[in-house]
Each structure stands twice: as structure tokens, then as C-alpha cells.
Design an enzyme around this catalytic site. Structure first.
Site, mmCIF file in Angstrom:
data_model
loop_
_atom_site.group_PDB
_atom_site.id
_atom_site.type_symbol
_atom_site.label_atom_id
_atom_site.label_comp_id
_atom_site.label_asym_id
_atom_site.label_seq_id
_atom_site.Cartn_x
_atom_site.Cartn_y
_atom_site.Cartn_z
ATOM 1 C CD GLU A 1 -2.852 -1.250 2.380
ATOM 2 O OE1 GLU A 1 -2.705 -0.406 3.279
ATOM 3 O OE2 GLU A 1 -3.733 -2.125 2.399
ATOM 4 C CD GLU B 1 -4.584 -7.756 1.952
ATOM 5 O OE1 GLU B 1 -5.458 -6.997 2.402
ATOM 6 O OE2 GLU B 1 -3.380 -7.543 2.071
#
Ligand code: XIL
Length: 660
Positions: free
Chosen positions: A366, A486
Site C-alpha cells: 500500500e 486479500e
């Protein structure tokens, strides 16, 4: 003991009897935010690891309980007839968040009253110190609880001194109100992984003003619970893991449920080919003090994964969230050289400990964000980026490669699945530039967090499958592996059939896209069930994101995926009986009767029909790549959404009518 009865029986078995849905996560936000609108703010989220489980190592170890059949309650006064001793209370009373509380034995219960609210659930604590816990020993925890109004509390065992490591931490939604109501029984058995003569047992009861009462508190060593047998509920009789030659299916495993729920573990081992630790490898937990690594929880998970033949993904090495306070709030800010040294030591600390054991590592997580003022995408402002500079990503990859040259190294992020999306395009350009420069980046992790809004709208939360196919294809052109790392699909409350149908179709479509793409090798769902979900605490308006429900029963979305797999031959990935085109996830006829189907030995069988609408509508005879060779994707269409959802809704409704 209060006058009200509790429903007695504690029993082993591990599975929680609490009414709380979610498996105790911290309230911290961490990515996975809506595709449009809400990019997560990088800051903001508390880094306190309050929600993270910790627990320890040694899996099967199974301590022997004190003495068989003999209760050895470590809580000397758990009934509170006259006194609250030896329990103490604490209020985190600051200028910004004034808080205070009283503690008293009231009507045979231990009642804590918050006179002012706090900021965090741990701002107000009721605790018992000096509990001696033994590594490898199972402990049974039970208590009853009431409150003056519904609220969620946490309880934990853990280290009583900084950095306040929680060995085991769970959330409990209190529904027994008011405090004179029949108390609610909370009952857990968990595996303790650390020797500690001075642990604490705590209730974290803030942050809302009000009263919570406890009674009949038991903390006792017990023998290891039995491991339940698992048989897949899939109509094909093939668990997901049988299709690993096509796509390796994985799930994220969080420490509290891993340590306390044998059924959860049986399902994970029986159904999946790989796991990712949901939290235990995050920096706040694995390097809580600078230079001191605590591998206990991850070691336990790794040992268990090995015993059960599961592959392991390392996650994450360099991330800005869930970081320890020593990193983000040092007395003196770190220089670039110092922080680079910290980054390298963190990478080395993890990768050398597990060298050769993990085939995949999320090296950087991220790292991309939008500038809210200009709308321009770029590097996220984090301690890593802002201190080290733009090259922190390539430095991290180069260092990770040196630490474990055999491992595949990935960049992992959310909202990067669809070609044409500004963030996805920025990340593709970034990965391509790194790749062109010779940085050892082998894969891209598409997190894949999606959703349907509480009002049922899907425009923000349901991806365009064709755009995902196109994105996978351009990574394929670079020779870059794609892993869906995810995935989850959260449903805006309240749940209804239409939303469920959209969710089922989403999961099947995503799987079809991955099956079809020659370079999509993995598909991890972020958490097994709605019992251990990270969603409700992170996105309070949403829930029901996973493939198994709060009772660990398979849901329609599980069957949507397993019925899609059933169209393929698990041995070679060829379509069974098909001729051309896609296997047709969008047709989505594969949801099953599934009510009550457990797949678990000893529970009831399936009552519904399979719902399979015959053989695959189509299919080329080529197989999904295996062992590195690839085939041309079979299909690139996902079909009109609405038609498919309506068709599925029809199936569901007709099933319901039949059930009536
Ligand atoms: C989540 C965990 O599942 C939660 O338990 C925790 O409270 C927050 O983090 N992106 C990631 C994951 O890379 O590590 C995050 O996991 C979800 C978003």
C-alpha cells in the site's frame, strides 16, 4: 455469583460461545477502502495493536492440563459475593479524553462504571495481575457478563508491561442488558504460547460511559481439545485445494481464532492450499521493541501450516500501518540512513528467520496514494517514503531478494485490480518501471476488497471484470505473476437476498477471471468466516464478507466458487465435458441448496439440491497453466451483470419457495 442463572456448562471444544460476531480485531483501519471515494487516509488509524492477537508458538504442543478433571481456577475471587479484590481498574484519563471509572462488588457481580467515555476500548480496563501462564498449555476462560446497554468489550490475557503484548484477545458483543438481566456466558478455550509468570487477565470495557458487570470468572488450564474432522461440503467432493494446479486458494488466518477454534483450523487445512497471517507478521507485533523480534505467533502458524501441507505467504514487510510506536513516534526522528538500516534489519529479521520456507512475500504494501488536493497519484506519505525517499521500494525489493533469493517478491495494494482505474494504472507503470530496471519484483498482489452498499447500490463496489482481465493481461506481458491476495466482498447492512446474489456472483466472477488468466496463480480470501472477520470493526456499516458464516457453515458464496471449480477437472484444469468458451461463472447457476450443509463430520448433511445446472456451458480443452507454462485465456467476457444477478435471485427465491 449473582442471583441470575447462567447456562452453566463450559466445556472444551474451543469454539467460542460468545455472541460476538467478529473475532476481535482492533478498530484500526487499514486499506481496503472503497474504490471510489474513500481512499484510506494513511494516517489516522491508531497503531496501537490492541486488537491484534498474539499468542504464541508451538502448535500441537498441547499442554497437559493441571490435573485431569480437577479445576484449578487461577482467579482467586471470581464470584464477587462481597468484594472486588483482587481486581483493579484503570482509566486512561487524559486532557483530550477525560475518563474515570468505579469498581465495586454489586449484587454478587463485579461492576465497573465508566463515568466518562474514553477514546479506545482499552482506555478503561478491569484487570487481574500476576497470572502464571505456561507455554503450550490450553486455558479455558469463561465468565458471565451484563451491561446497562448493548456494547462491545474485549478480554485478553497478555503481558502486563510495555509493550503490552496481548497473547490472546477477543471481542464480545454484550446483549444481556440491563445489569440485572440473565447474564450472557462467554466461553473460550485457547492455546497459550508463552511462558509468563506475571501475565494479566483483562477486560477492556471503555470507551462508552456506562456499566458492565462480570461474574463467575474462570481461567483454568485444560487438556488440548479434540481436532474435528472435516469433509468438504463441495458438491464435487473436491475441496478448493484440489484445484491448486489451476489456482491456489488461500485464506488469511488470524491468531485468536487459530489458537481457540479447532473447527476453524480443520476447515482451513481441509479446504485451502495456502495461508497468509492476518496480523502476526505486522511490524507492531513481530518487532514490538526495536531490535527485538517476537516470532512466537507466526512460528506457531508456520509449524501448523507445514504439518498440514499449506503454503505460506509472508505479509507484509514494509508497510505504514500497524507499526510500533518506536518507529513512528521516536524521541528523535530517524535520519534516512537510520531508517534504511531499520528497514533492512526488519527485512532481514523476518526473511532470514523464515528463509527458504515462504515461497511468496509481500515486500511493500500500500505505498501509493492520491494527493487529495491535486488528485494526482504518487507515493503515499509514510514514514518510509518521507524519510528514505522514492527509492525505498526498490531498495526494499533488492534487499529482500538478497535475503531469500528463491522467494517470489510482490508489491501488494488495493484498488489496483482494474485497468483504466487511475490508481491501477499508476501502480502498473510503477511496477513496469521497477521491472524494466531489473528490480526483482516477481508479482503483484491485487488485494481485491469489494463491497455492495447498504442501500444496495453496486457502482462503487463491484469491479468491471473485463478491466481486471485486461490488467492481468498487461502484467502477463511483463512476465509478472498476479495473486489475488486479500479478496473479500462485504455487504452493507442489512443483509438481503439481492445483496447475497451480487456477492455470490462477484466471488465466482473473480475466480473465473483468475482461472482464465495464465498468470493469475493465487486467490486468497481475507479471512475464513464472518466469525473471524476484520470487516465489522473496520467498516461498521458492513459485514457478511466471507465464505463461511459465524457458525463456520459454508455460505452460498462458497458454493458459487466451489461449483465453478467443479466444472473443471482438478487433475489437469480442463473443462469437464466442455467445448468452447468460458466455464461461465456469470451464469452463476452453481449456488446450492446448502442450507445446513456443513461438510463437518458429525453434523447434518446438505438439505438442498446442488443447484448445478448441468455441465459447463462451454469450455476449451486447454488446461490452466501448471508448473509455469501457460495457456491463452479462454474467455474475456463477464456478461451483463444485471441479468445474471436477476437469474441468480430467481434461483434463490425458487429455492426458498421450495423450502416453504
Ligand atoms: C487487516 C487485518 O485483517 C485486521 O485484523 C487488522 O485490524 C487491520 O489489518 N490490507 C492489508 C491487510 O494489507 O494486512 C489488512 O489486514 C487489510 C487491508
Amino acid at each position: 455469583m449473582s442471583g441470575a442463572s447462567n447456562n452453566g456448562g463450559t466445556g472444551l471444544g474451543g469454539a467460542a460461545n460468545v455472541g460476538a460476531g467478529a473475532g476481535g480485531q482492533s478498530g484500526m483501519s487499514a486499506g481496503g477502502m472503497p474504490a471510489s471515494g474513500g481512499e484510506p487516509s494513511s494516517g489516522g488509524a491508531p497503531t496501537g495493536a490492541a486488537g491484534m492477537a498474539n499468542g504464541g508458538a508451538g502448535t500441537s504442543g498441547g499442554g497437559t492440563a493441571g490435573a485431569a478433571g480437577m479445576s484449578t481456577n487461577l482467579v482467586t475471587n471470581g464470584t464477587f459475593e462481597t468484594t472486588s479484590s483482587p481486581w483493579w481498574s484503570y482509566a486512561n484519563n487524559t486532557t483530550d479524553y477525560p475518563a474515570d471509572q468505579t469498581l465495586a462488588a454489586t449484587n454478587g457481580q463485579l461492576c465497573a462504571t465508566m463515568t466518562a467515555g474514553g477514546q479506545n476500548v482499552w482506555d478503561e480496563i478491569v484487570g487481574l495481575s500476576g497470572v502464571a501462564l505456561t507455554k503450550g498449555q490450553y486455558y479455558h476462560i469463561s465468565f458471565t457478563v451484563t451491561a446497562d446497554a448493548p456494547r462491545t468489550i474485549k478480554f485478553k490475557t497478555g503481558l502486563g508491561v510495555a509493550p503490552y503484548t496481548d497473547y490472546f484477545l477477543e471481542s464480545v458483543a454484550i446483549t444481556a442488558t440491563p445489569t440485572t438481566a440473565t447474564p450472557q456466558l462467554v466461553d473460550y478455550t485457547y492455546l497459550n504460547l508463552r511462558d509468563d509468570p506475571m501475565a494479566q487477565f483483562q477486560f477492556q470495557i471503555g470507551k462508552t460511559a456506562g456499566t458492565v458487570c462480570f461474574d463467575d470468572i474462570v481461567l483454568e488450564p485444560v487438556p488440548a481439545p479434540a481436532t474435528p474432522a472435516y469433509t468438504t461440503p463441495a458438491h464435487s467432493h473436491h475441496p478448493f485445494k484440489d484445484y491448486k494446479g489451476m489456482v491456489k486458494m488461500g485464506t488469511a488466518v488470524d491468531t485468536p481464532i487459530f489458537l481457540s477454534n479447532p473447527l476453524h483450523n480443520s476447515i482451513v487445512a481441509g479446504e485451502f492450499a495456502m495461508i497468509t497471517p492476518a496480523n502476526s507478521m505486522k511490524m507492531n507485533l513481530i518487532q514490538p521493541t526495536q531490535g527485538v523480534f517476537d516470532y512466537t505467533d507466526t512460528d506457531a502458524l508456520v509449524a501448523w501450516a507445514k504439518q498440514n501441507g499449506l503454503e505460506f505467504r509472508g505479509h507484509p514487510l514494509v508497510w505504514h500501518t500497524q507499526t510500533p510506536a518506536w518507529l513512528t513516534a521516536p524521541d528523535t526522528p530517524f535520519t534516512a540512513d537510520q531508517l534504511l538500516d531499520i528497514m533492512y534489519k526488519h527485512i532481514d529479521g523476518l526473511m532470514s528467520h523464515y528463509v527458504g520456507q515462504f515461497p511468496y512475500w509481500d515486500v511493500v504494501n500500500e505505498a501509493v496514494d492520491v494527493n487529495k488536493d491535486t488528485g494526482v497519484w504518487g507515493y503515499r506519505s509514510t514514514v518510509w517514503h518521507d524519510t528514505i525517499g522514492d527509492d525505498f521500494i526498490e531498495l526494499a525489493f533488492n534487499h529482500a531478494h538478497a535475503a531469500d533469493p528463491a522467494a517470489e517478491l510482490l508489491y501488494n495494494d488495493y484498488n489496483i485490480e482494474q485497468k483504466g482505474n487511475a490508481k491501477a494504472d499508476y501502480v502498473f507503470d510503477m511496477v513496469k518501471a521497477l521491472h524494466d530496471k531489473g528490480v526483482p519484483i516477481g508479482g503483484i498482489g491485487f488485494q481485491g476488497h469489494y463491497f455492495i452498499e447498504p442501500d444496495g447500490t453496486t457502482s462503487n463496489g463491484v469491479p468491471d471484470m473485463q478491466a481486471i482481465r485486461d490488467n492481468m493481461a498487461r502484467y502477463n506481458d511483463l512476465g509478472i505473476d498476479v495473486q489475488i491476495t486479500e479478496c473479500d466482498f462485504r455487504i452493507g447492512k442489512p443483509l438481503d437476498d439481492m445483496k447475497t446474489a451480487v456477492q455470490n456472483k462477484f466471488y465466482a466472477d473473480m475466480l473465473q477471471v483468475c482461472i482464465d488468466a495464465p498468470n493469475c496463480s493465487h486467490f486468497t480470501v481475507w479471512g475464513l468466516s464472518d466469525l473471524d472477520s476484520w470487516v465489522p470493526s473496520t467498516f461498521p456499516e458492513y459485514d457478511f464478507a466471507h465464505l463461511f458464516d459465524t457458525h463456520l457453515m459454508p455460505k452460498d458464496d462458497y458454493f458459487a466458487m466451489s461449483d465453478l471449480f467443479a466444472k473443471y477437472n482438478p487433475d489437469d484444469g480442463t473443462l469437464i465435458g466442455g467445448t468452447t468458451g468460458t466455464a461461465g461463472a456469470t451464469g452463476m447457476a452453481g449456488t446450492s441448496g446448502m442450507m445446513g450443509s456443513s461438510g463437518m463430520t458429525g453434523s447434518s448433511g446438505m438439505t438442498g439440491s446442488s443447484g448445478m445446472t448441468g455441465s459447463p456451458s462451454s469450455g476449451a480443452s486447454e488446461s490452466k497453466k501448471s508448473g509455469g507454462c501457460s495457456v491463452t485465456p479462454r474467455s474475456n467476457g463477464s456478461g451483463p451483470w444485471l441479468v445474471s444477478v436477476l437469474a441468480l435471485l430467481g434461483v434463490l427465491l425458487s429455492r426458498r419457495r421450495r423450502a416453504d
